[in-house]
Design an enzyme around this catalytic site. Structure first.
Site, short mmCIF file in Angstrom:
data_model
loop_
_atom_site.label_atom_id
_atom_site.label_comp_id
_atom_site.label_asym_id
_atom_site.label_seq_id
_atom_site.Cartn_x
_atom_site.Cartn_y
_atom_site.Cartn_z
N ARG A 82 -6.45 -10.93 -0.22
CA ARG A 82 -6.70 -9.94 0.22
C ARG A 82 -7.93 -9.73 0.74
NH1 ARG A 82 -2.36 -9.27 0.40
NH2 ARG A 82 -0.60 -7.34 0.49
N SER A 93 -0.17 -0.47 0.68
CA SER A 93 -1.12 -0.92 -0.64
C SER A 93 -2.55 -0.25 -1.16
CB SER A 93 -0.82 -1.95 -1.24
OG SER A 93 0.34 -2.34 -1.29
N GLU A 143 -8.10 -2.27 -2.97
CA GLU A 143 -7.87 -2.57 -1.65
C GLU A 143 -7.72 -2.00 0.23
OE1 GLU A 143 -3.76 -4.76 0.73
OE2 GLU A 143 -3.90 -2.93 0.63
N1 EPU Z 1 7.49 -1.05 -9.04
C1 EPU Z 1 7.59 -0.02 -10.10
N2 EPU Z 1 8.02 0.48 -9.89
C2 EPU Z 1 8.16 0.73 -8.10
C3 EPU Z 1 7.72 -0.10 -7.26
C4 EPU Z 1 7.39 -1.20 -7.46
O1 EPU Z 1 7.40 -0.98 -11.32
O2 EPU Z 1 7.70 2.21 -8.20
C5 EPU Z 1 7.00 -2.42 -9.79
C6 EPU Z 1 8.61 -3.44 -9.61
O3 EPU Z 1 7.68 -4.86 -11.14
C7 EPU Z 1 8.38 -4.74 -8.98
C8 EPU Z 1 6.57 -4.31 -8.87
O4 EPU Z 1 6.29 -3.47 -8.94
O5 EPU Z 1 9.24 -6.18 -8.56
C9 EPU Z 1 6.03 -5.47 -7.24
O6 EPU Z 1 6.44 -4.13 -6.39
P1 EPU Z 1 6.85 -4.65 -4.89
O7 EPU Z 1 7.62 -5.98 -4.73
O8 EPU Z 1 7.28 -3.45 -3.74
O9 EPU Z 1 5.21 -4.50 -4.49
P2 EPU Z 1 3.70 -5.04 -5.17
O10 EPU Z 1 3.18 -5.53 -5.34
O11 EPU Z 1 3.59 -3.37 -5.46
C10 EPU Z 1 2.61 -6.36 -3.33
C11 EPU Z 1 2.02 -5.83 -1.89
C12 EPU Z 1 2.59 -5.28 -0.40
C13 EPU Z 1 3.78 -6.30 0.11
C14 EPU Z 1 4.57 -6.58 -1.41
C15 EPU Z 1 5.23 -7.11 -1.10
C16 EPU Z 1 -0.79 -5.68 -2.44
C17 EPU Z 1 -1.37 -4.82 -2.91
N3 EPU Z 1 0.57 -5.51 -2.75
O12 EPU Z 1 3.06 -4.85 -2.99
O13 EPU Z 1 1.35 -4.98 0.81
O14 EPU Z 1 4.11 -5.51 1.14
O15 EPU Z 1 3.88 -6.64 -2.36
O16 EPU Z 1 5.15 -8.66 -0.96
O17 EPU Z 1 -0.95 -7.42 -3.17
C18 EPU Z 1 -0.13 -4.36 1.15
O18 EPU Z 1 -1.23 -4.55 1.36
O19 EPU Z 1 -0.43 -3.03 2.07
C19 EPU Z 1 1.12 -4.30 1.59
C20 EPU Z 1 1.92 -2.99 1.29
#
Ligand code: EPU
Length: 335
Positions: free
Chosen positions: A163, A234, A331
């Site tokens: 990012r 995010s 972010e």
């Molecule tokens: N999780 C929880 N509780 C929840 C939701 C998620 O514990 O309610 C944990 C789970 O273990 C899950 C992990 O968080 O496996 C990761 O969640 P998710 O796959 O939804 O992805 P993220 O790491 O939270 C990142 C990006 C998103 C992108 C997703 C999918 C960042 C800051 N965010 O989120 O990007 O869509 O991966 O690849 O890196 C954005 O940048 O605006 C954005 C939405």
């Protein structure tokens, strides 16, 4: 053509839907416009925005907000296997992805439905489902406000990181006008993200549109629809900790979700930590932590103030610091 608006309300130009007035709003639709701008006359500071989907305006903006309406898509030769495409900074990312997927071109399908425009996509090096913009970019064209001339950066010079990029760090010096990407006609599905691979149940997708549709279904299940509820996606970055620190985080938990990075550092989902701290659905004035994905702060009432969002942000940062010894960093860019 250059369009100028004084004392302009940016509510419709930020996905959080914060009310913020800028001294001057300038929209342009060609790199030539940038070369002809009366830069010395513009109120400072300068701020380039795309569709404002990763910005929190914390108050009125005393300077000039610039927006690119440079819109073009140029294919060198649609028959090539490895195809360079030039795309204007003002093109909506998801419109471009729908178009290239329609042409059977692989490489951007995992980024489907990410809000925003092409210019901002390289500033922020957007990413999702195991893919990042930097994976397909081969060069970025910019206007250099300091030198007052157009410049081109090949990818190794773009400073891309999680990012982050040279353009994000340049303090407004480089205004992105266009991006060169390289996409592939040969199938190259990226199913490294577990949830996405699971959507296909072991069967390899045949077209990028199939992957695009699976990504759209995943996002729609977890993330708020920007048309219905204000947010900036995010809100925090996922923090990276040492193995020793991770071992401490794990104390008292049977499992903790994590990703081991090259070099042994560990990325822990901020969403998990925020959930453990009891913030899922937490409300602060008109703002709230999104129930289905606690990494997202939403303008739940539609009338949340920037102060509501900042207070909630600080509550979350303090709670995560206290419980896990981890410092979360937003972010979303604060202006
Ligand atoms: N999780 C929880 N509780 C929840 C939701 C998620 O514990 O309610 C944990 C789970 O273990 C899950 C992990 O968080 O496996 C990761 O969640 P998710 O796959 O939804 O992805 P993220 O790491 O939270 C990142 C990006 C998103 C992108 C997703 C999918 C960042 C800051 N965010 O989120 O990007 O869509 O991966 O690849 O890196 C954005 O940048 O605006 C954005 C939405």
């Amino acid at each position: 053509m250059i369009k100028k608006l004084e004392n302009y309300d940016l509510s419709a130009h930020n996905s959080f839907r914060m009310k913020a007035v800028c001294a001057l709003y300038v929209e342009y639709d060609s790199p030539k416009d940038l070369e002809q701008m009366p830069w010395d006359e513009f109120p400072k500071p300068l701020l380039s925005i795309g569709s404002g989907s990763n910005i929190l305006f914390t108050g009125d903006f005393p300077g000039t907000v610039l927006h690119s309406a440079i819109k073009y898509t140029k294919y060198v030769d649609l028959g090539m296997d490895d195809l360079p495409i030039a795309v204007g900074a003002g093109v909506t990312v998801d419109d471009f992805i729908a178009e290239v997927c329609g042409h059977g071109l692989w490489g951007m399908e995992n980024l489907s439905l990410i809000p925003g425009e092409i210019g901002a996509s390289v500033v922020q090096n957007i990413g999702a489902y195991g893919a990042e913009m930097k994976d397909v970019v081969t060069g970025v064209s910019c206007y250099d406000v300091v030198e007052r001339r157009m410049v081109k950066f090949p990818t190794p010079q773009c400073g891309f990181a999680y990012r982050d990029s040279l353009f994000k760090q340049s303090d407004g010096r480089y205004i992105v006008t266009g991006v060169l990407v390289r996409l592939s006609r040969k199938p190259r599905p990226n199913l490294s993200y577990k949830g996405l691979a699971e959507s296909f149940g072991g069967v390899m997708p045949e077209t990028p549109t199939q992957v695009r549709e699976a990504v759209i279904a995943l996002r729609n299940g977890k993330l708020p629809d920007p048309k219905e509820i204000g947010s900036a996606g995010s809100f925090f970055k996922n923090p990276v900790v040492t193995a020793a620190h991770f071992a401490k985080i794990c104390e008292g938990y049977a499992t903790v979700p994590h990703f081991v990075l090259e070099g042994g550092m560990i990325k822990v989902p901020a969403a998990w930590m925020i959930e453990q701290c009891g913030f899922k659905g937490a409300v602060q004035g008109g703002a709230a932590v999104y129930e289905k994905q606690p990494l997202v702060i939403v303008n739940a009432s539609g009338t949340a103030s920037a102060q509501d969002v900042l207070t909630l942000e600080n509550r979350i940062i303090s709670a995560v610091r206290e419980r896990f010894g981890v410092e979360l960093h937003p972010e979303v860019v604060h202006i």
